[in-house]
Write a protein that holds these residues in place. Structure first.
Motif, PDB file in Angstrom:
ATOM      1  N   LYS A 111       0.877  -1.175   0.000  1.00  9.93           N
ATOM      2  CA  LYS A 111       0.000   0.000   0.000  1.00  9.93           C
ATOM      3  C   LYS A 111       0.914   1.225   0.000  1.00  9.93           C
ATOM      4  O   LYS A 111       1.746   1.387   0.886  1.00  9.93           O
ATOM      5  N   TYR A 112       0.799   2.066  -1.016  1.00 11.21           N
ATOM      6  CA  TYR A 112       1.658   3.235  -1.187  1.00 11.21           C
ATOM      7  C   TYR A 112       0.929   4.483  -0.714  1.00 11.21           C
ATOM      8  O   TYR A 112      -0.289   4.579  -0.842  1.00 11.21           O
ATOM      9  N   GLY A 113       1.670   5.455  -0.193  1.00 10.43           N
ATOM     10  CA  GLY A 113       1.061   6.708   0.217  1.00 10.43           C
ATOM     11  C   GLY A 113       2.073   7.671   0.812  1.00 10.43           C
ATOM     12  O   GLY A 113       3.225   7.308   1.058  1.00 10.43           O
ATOM     13  N   PRO A 114       1.629   8.902   1.081  1.00  9.25           N
ATOM     14  CA  PRO A 114       2.533   9.913   1.638  1.00  9.25           C
ATOM     15  C   PRO A 114       2.638   9.809   3.155  1.00  9.25           C
ATOM     16  O   PRO A 114       1.757   9.275   3.822  1.00  9.25           O
ATOM     17  N   PHE A 115       3.742  10.331   3.674  1.00  3.80           N
ATOM     18  CA  PHE A 115       3.921  10.537   5.110  1.00  3.80           C
ATOM     19  C   PHE A 115       3.593  11.991   5.405  1.00  3.80           C
ATOM     20  O   PHE A 115       3.767  12.856   4.551  1.00  3.80           O
ATOM     21  N   GLY A 116       3.160  12.275   6.624  1.00  2.40           N
ATOM     22  CA  GLY A 116       2.896  13.659   6.987  1.00  2.40           C
ATOM     23  C   GLY A 116       2.298  13.802   8.372  1.00  2.40           C
ATOM     24  O   GLY A 116       2.390  12.915   9.211  1.00  2.40           O
ATOM     25  N   TRP A 117       1.647  14.965   8.563  1.00  3.81           N
ATOM     26  CA  TRP A 117       1.074  15.326   9.856  1.00  3.81           C
ATOM     27  C   TRP A 117      -0.255  16.014   9.626  1.00  3.81           C
ATOM     28  O   TRP A 117      -0.333  16.941   8.826  1.00  3.81           O
ATOM     29  N   THR A 118      -1.290  15.566  10.304  1.00  3.10           N
ATOM     30  CA  THR A 118      -2.590  16.222  10.204  1.00  3.10           C
ATOM     31  C   THR A 118      -2.765  17.158  11.386  1.00  3.10           C
ATOM     32  O   THR A 118      -2.155  16.973  12.433  1.00  3.10           O
ATOM     33  N   SER A 119      -3.610  18.152  11.213  1.00  6.77           N
ATOM     34  CA  SER A 119      -3.874  19.092  12.306  1.00  6.77           C
ATOM     35  C   SER A 119      -5.297  18.876  12.794  1.00  6.77           C
ATOM     36  O   SER A 119      -5.990  17.969  12.372  1.00  6.77           O
ATOM     37  N   TYR A 126       0.833  10.536  10.123  1.00  7.07           N
ATOM     38  CA  TYR A 126       0.195   9.522   9.299  1.00  7.07           C
ATOM     39  C   TYR A 126       1.166   9.026   8.247  1.00  7.07           C
ATOM     40  O   TYR A 126       2.185   9.642   7.966  1.00  7.07           O
ATOM     41  N   GLY A 127       0.828   7.922   7.687  1.00  6.48           N
ATOM     42  CA  GLY A 127       1.578   7.302   6.612  1.00  6.48           C
ATOM     43  C   GLY A 127       0.724   6.201   6.022  1.00  6.48           C
ATOM     44  O   GLY A 127      -0.419   6.012   6.427  1.00  6.48           O
ATOM     45  N   PRO A 128       1.247   5.468   5.069  1.00  2.00           N
ATOM     46  CA  PRO A 128       0.464   4.396   4.477  1.00  2.00           C
ATOM     47  C   PRO A 128       0.047   3.371   5.533  1.00  2.00           C
ATOM     48  O   PRO A 128       0.814   3.072   6.450  1.00  2.00           O
ATOM     49  N   GLN A 129      -1.160   2.869   5.385  1.00  2.00           N
ATOM     50  CA  GLN A 129      -1.691   1.857   6.296  1.00  2.00           C
ATOM     51  C   GLN A 129      -2.292   0.729   5.469  1.00  2.00           C
ATOM     52  O   GLN A 129      -2.947   0.975   4.462  1.00  2.00           O
ATOM     53  N   GLN A 130      -2.080  -0.493   5.916  1.00  2.00           N
ATOM     54  CA  GLN A 130      -2.645  -1.652   5.235  1.00  2.00           C
ATOM     55  C   GLN A 130      -3.430  -2.486   6.233  1.00  2.00           C
ATOM     56  O   GLN A 130      -2.983  -2.701   7.356  1.00  2.00           O
TER      57      GLN A 130
END
Length: 171
Positions: A111-119, A126-130
């Motif tokens: 599962k591909y996706g970006p890493f980051g931070w939510t407010s 957050y990051g990819p989750q499977q």
């Protein structure tokens, strides 16, 4: 009178310990997992993963394996605490104990996706989750665990590693 006090005290202690026995006994639902674990690091960043498994036989839980990936920058102290951005991927394998080693039962795709931070109120990293519904004791009754892979795309290739959840008995 001392006999009545002793009886009341024993009854009160029994009532206080009853919920503990329910919690520690074999329950119909179980959930076992890790927090964020560093699986790969450099002087600049850390790739982190989390693995969880749960099962049910008539409870609120499901027969689900979970894998999460995170990316963190290293602070001035060297700790991997500052959420970073980039691209990542995660996957998971559900394994069953065969009596002498952990054996593959079922697995997911990447599962591909970006890493980051939510407010906001429930903000966070957050990051990819499977997620994978592994079917409970599809590989037979026994101890099961999830092994999560967490990787970061450096632009020159993928780096990362794996982390295993705790295990639990699946009837």
């Amino acid at each position: 009178m001392p006999g009545l006090r002793r009886l009341l005290r024993s009854t009160a202690i029994g009532l206080l310990l009853a919920p503990l026995l329910v919690v520690t006994g074999h329950s119909a639902s179980a959930y076992t997992g890790t927090g964020r674990v560093t699986v790969y690091q450099t002087v600049a960043y850390c790739v982190q993963g989390a693995a969880t498994i749960d099962h049910f036989s008539g409870g609120f839980s499901g027969n689900i394996g979970y894998a999460n990936a995170y990316l963190a920058n290293r602070g001035i102290t060297g700790a991997c605490t500052l959420t970073a951005t980039g691209n990542g991927r995660t996957r998971l394998d559900v394994q069953v104990w065969n009596g002498s080693a952990w054996a593959f039962c079922r697995g997911s795709d990447w599962k591909y996706g970006p890493f980051g931070w939510t407010s906001g109120e429930f903000g966070g990293p957050y990051g990819p989750q499977q997620l994978l519904d592994y079917g409970g004791s599809v590989c037979g009754p026994g101890y099961y665990r999830t092994v999560a892979s967490a990787e970061y795309d450096t632009g020159s290739g993928w780096v990362g590693g794996t982390v295993a959840s705790g295990h639990e008995w699946v009837p």
